[in-house]
Enzyme design. Structure first.
Site, short mmCIF file in Angstrom:
data_model
loop_
_atom_site.label_atom_id
_atom_site.label_comp_id
_atom_site.label_asym_id
_atom_site.label_seq_id
_atom_site.Cartn_x
_atom_site.Cartn_y
_atom_site.Cartn_z
N LYS A 96 -10.58 -3.35 21.08
CA LYS A 96 -11.26 -2.77 19.91
C LYS A 96 -12.50 -3.60 19.58
CE LYS A 96 -10.03 -1.45 15.12
NZ LYS A 96 -8.92 -1.44 14.14
N SER A 146 -7.89 3.16 12.28
CA SER A 146 -9.21 2.91 12.78
C SER A 146 -9.26 2.62 14.28
CB SER A 146 -9.83 1.73 12.02
OG SER A 146 -9.06 0.56 12.21
N SER A 203 -3.67 0.99 11.21
CA SER A 203 -4.65 1.36 12.23
C SER A 203 -4.21 1.30 13.68
CB SER A 203 -5.90 0.50 12.07
OG SER A 203 -6.69 1.06 11.06
N1 GLN Z 1 -6.61 3.74 6.94
C1 GLN Z 1 -6.56 2.38 6.51
C2 GLN Z 1 -7.86 2.01 5.85
O1 GLN Z 1 -8.78 2.74 5.94
C3 GLN Z 1 -6.21 1.53 7.66
C4 GLN Z 1 -7.20 0.57 8.14
C5 GLN Z 1 -6.71 -0.41 9.14
O2 GLN Z 1 -5.51 -0.58 9.37
N2 GLN Z 1 -7.66 -1.12 9.69
O3 GLN Z 1 -7.98 1.01 5.24
#
Ligand code: GLN
Length: 493
Positions: free
Chosen positions: A79, A154, A178
């Site tokens: 990532k 994400s 995420s």
């Molecule tokens: N959907 C969550 C957010 O937008 C998850 C983000 C994450 O785990 N990086 O904060």
């Protein structure tokens, strides 16, 4: 089976038996990326030369008889929020679009020691803010199961690259879901380890109190292999635990779940849950029961406060963590102005996308004097109650099961205009992150959504006690061995 479809174990056996070399394996994946990535858009950067030189190194080691390392010569994706020395690392944000780190994240150093082959850096929501990759400042990634749909986020590029057979495994991050959500949306296994299990050093920080480097792969064994290699003590992360992780063989040794107590929280089987997903998870629970586990109904009474609590705490930490991007120290800079304040304002104004700005504003507001007690402090108090819910539940059960997501992968554009709808996608994920617990999402079925033609994968979440990845993976492994869901793959792209 083509080389693109191999698991880590299968690829490692093939390498050791000299059925193919790491260079050959790597070329197959690079070729697949070339052929498919214009449609899927997993990769921000493909590191072809690096991958081939790492593969050559791996082949030398294998030739010299090195055979005790399952990750040696295995191609992966990373990532783009994880720092890689000398390699563009953007966090999918315009403000870092030219940023080349001077150091490796600890997990990258560890993987390099294992002989990793890094194919490239994959897309995500900018700074990992989001649940679809639509918040990437560069482009949206597509779900390989249905290109009209999001892969989740994400870590959407991690999920799409593994499920489209562009790599064998991927490392992403899970701050509030995420890894688990994109794994569910793309039919993969996604493990978020306990907070403090894997060093955060070298991640571009989002929410420092919940950020977890996490793993995505095609089966439970692969995830356990990678966990063993990236976990453990690191002088550069003061929140890391000294608790040692077992070898992956040890983690997966117990293939019996007789007598394991599994809690089913009523708060996770609510009206917002798609009825087909509910059915699939209920069937999975029946299966687990038939394999000898004891199913116990439990309650996690503060669950409904998890999303609002997470979306106070996260913007607060984000507003603080993103303060470092000022146009002076890092990234995009608007230096034409003679006034320092103007440099800050213009650089940040141009460099950040709208979700980052939204979180900076919300967080700054919630932390400001006069509002701190009402928002941040209150949220931390509710967080303590959420943590206590799990503590109480784990007095009586060994694991907790829930759906991973309330719906299957949604269509691109469906929620992107409405941040609240997007935040609600995290409904079954946020509490676990706030409590810092380990959780895995594993495939447990397919459903054809009302608005589509293609069957989409469903994920089930298994949540464990802090630092008890072993029991989480034990159940996941036994379930996987007794079902077929992980065997389906994206057929044609
Ligand atoms: N959907 C969550 C957010 O937008 C998850 C983000 C994450 O785990 N990086 O904060």
């Amino acid at each position: 089976m083509t080389l693109n479809e191999l698991s880590i174990t299968q690829a490692s056996v093939g390498l050791q038996k000299k059925e193919f070399s790491s260079v050959e394996l790597t070329e197959v994946y690079l070729d697949r990326i070339k052929k498919t990535d214009d449609k899927i858009k997993s990769f921000i950067t493909v590191t072809e030369d690096l991958a081939l030189s790492q593969a050559k190194e791996a082949d030398k080691k294998i030739k010299a008889g090195e055979n005790n390392n399952t990750l040696l010569g295995i191609p992966c994706s990373i990532k783009d929020i994880i720092n890689t020395k000398g390699i563009l690392t953007t966090a999918a944000s315009n403000i870092l679009k030219n940023y080349i780190p001077a150091y490796d994240a600890t997990l990258i150093s560890k993987l390099k020691k294992e002989g990793m082959v890094m194919l490239g850096k994959v897309n995500c929501d900018a700074f990992a803010h989001g649940a679809s990759t639509e918040n990437s400042d560069f482009f949206t990634t597509h779900n390989p199961w249905d290109l009209q749909r999001v892969p989740g986020g994400s870590s959407g590029g991690s999920a799409s690259s593994v499920s489209a057979d562009q790599c064998i495994y991927s490392i992403g991050t899970d701050t509030g879901g995420s890894i688990r959500q994109p794994a569910a949306f793309c039919g993969l296994v996604g493990l978020k380890p306990t907070y403090g299990r894997v060093s955060r050093f070298g991640l571009i920080s989002m929410t420092s109190s919940t950020d977890c480097p996490s793993i995505m792969a095609k089966n439970v064994t692969d995830v356990a292999i990678v966990l063993e290699k990236i976990a453990g003590i690191d002088k550069k992360d003061s929140t890391i635990s000294g608790n040692k992780i077992d070898s992956y063989q040890e983690l997966l040794k117990n293939e019996n779940i007789k007598g394991l107590k599994i809690g089913i929280p009523s708060e996770y089987f609510i009206d917002e849950l798609d009825s087909d997903i509910k059915k699939a998870v209920e069937n999975a629970i029946e299966k687990i029961k038939s394999l000898g586990a004891e199913i116990i109904e439990i309650s996690l009474p503060h669950t409904k406060y998890a999303v609002p609590t997470y979306y106070i705490i996260t913007p607060c930490e984000v507003s603080s963590n993103l303060a470092r991007f000022d146009g002076i120290k890092y990234g995009h800079s608007e230096t034409q102005s003679s006034k320092l304040l103007d440099v800050y304002i213009k650089s940040r104004g141009k460099g950040f996308g709208s979700e980052a700005k939204r979180r900076i504003m919300l967080g700054t507001y919630a932390l400001s004097s006069g509002y701190y007690d009402a928002y941040y402090l209150k949220a931390q108090k509710v967080r303590a109650l959420i943590i206590k819910d799990f503590k109480d539940a784990f007095e009586n059960v060994d694991l907790i099961i829930s759906p991973t997501t309330p719906n299957v992968a949604f269509k691109i554009g469906e929620h992107s205009g409405n941040p609240l709808e997007m935040y609600m996608e995290d409904i079954f994920l946020s509490a676990i992150s706030l409590a810092g617990l380990p959780a895995v999402s594993i495939p447990c079925g397919f459903v054809k959504p009302n608005d589509g033609e293609k069957e989409m994968p469903i994920g089930m979440q298994i949540i464990g006690k802090a630092f008890d990845e072993k029991t989480v993976l034990r159940l996941a492994n036994v379930y996987e061995k007794n079902t077929k869901w992980h065997k389906y793959s994206v057929s044609s792209i």
